[in-house]
Design a protein around this motif. Sequence first.
Motif, short mmCIF file in Angstrom:
data_model
loop_
_atom_site.label_atom_id
_atom_site.label_comp_id
_atom_site.label_asym_id
_atom_site.label_seq_id
_atom_site.Cartn_x
_atom_site.Cartn_y
_atom_site.Cartn_z
N UNK A 49 1.01 -1.16 0.19
CA UNK A 49 -0.02 0.02 -0.09
C UNK A 49 0.97 1.17 0.06
N UNK A 50 0.39 2.44 -0.69
CA UNK A 50 1.22 3.51 -0.69
C UNK A 50 0.41 4.43 0.26
N UNK A 51 1.18 4.77 1.35
CA UNK A 51 0.26 5.73 2.27
C UNK A 51 -0.01 6.79 1.67
N UNK A 52 0.43 7.49 0.90
CA UNK A 52 0.12 8.84 0.35
C UNK A 52 -1.11 8.80 -0.65
N UNK A 53 -1.73 7.43 -0.93
CA UNK A 53 -3.13 7.53 -1.40
C UNK A 53 -4.06 7.69 -0.42
N UNK A 54 -3.72 7.75 0.76
CA UNK A 54 -4.70 7.73 2.03
C UNK A 54 -4.68 8.84 2.71
N UNK A 55 -3.53 9.35 2.77
CA UNK A 55 -3.22 10.75 3.75
C UNK A 55 -2.31 11.84 2.84
N UNK A 56 -2.48 13.00 3.44
CA UNK A 56 -1.39 13.91 2.89
C UNK A 56 -0.16 14.13 3.91
N UNK A 57 0.95 13.88 3.48
CA UNK A 57 1.93 13.98 4.42
C UNK A 57 1.97 15.56 4.89
N UNK A 58 2.62 15.70 6.05
CA UNK A 58 2.88 16.92 6.94
C UNK A 58 3.94 17.92 5.90
#
Length: 163
Positions: A49-58
């Motif tokens: 899973x690519x985490x940036x598909x779910x949240x915007x990084x700070x």
Amino acid sequence: MELFLLCALLLYFYIGLKVRKELGGLKAEVVLLPSAIAGTQSHNTSYDICLSDYVTFPADNIDSWIVMVASATCPACHEELEQFLIENVKYNIPFFCLIKNDNITETDSFIENYKESVHIIPISEEVVDQMQIDYFPTFLHVIGDGTINKQSLLVKTLVKEFK
């Protein structure tokens, strides 16, 4: 004789309550035991899973992060976060927390308590399910593009990646 029976009954209930309290604590330790044994073993498939598909990084210009996936109703999550924040003073590892938004009151309280120390992003139960996170807290070593490099139930195993 009646006084003796009353005292014996009170003592019986007192001991019963103490034993129940101790067993409750033991149950919590047994629940957490797999995390101590597991170390860096993954318990799901969130590596794909690519985490940036779910949240915007700070921030965009960070090479790698430690990301904590937590639940506000999880006492171990509070303890692990507090311990990591203390230890991270010497390492200064880029870090943020994803908090499962399962109880609005508890989630708001969690954010209020830690907002000065860590960037917290609420996520829905659906996102947690899509990420296939089964245990809280779960710690992720995420590289800059959002790829999950490593997953652990213990943050200490991921800190070694940054030393």
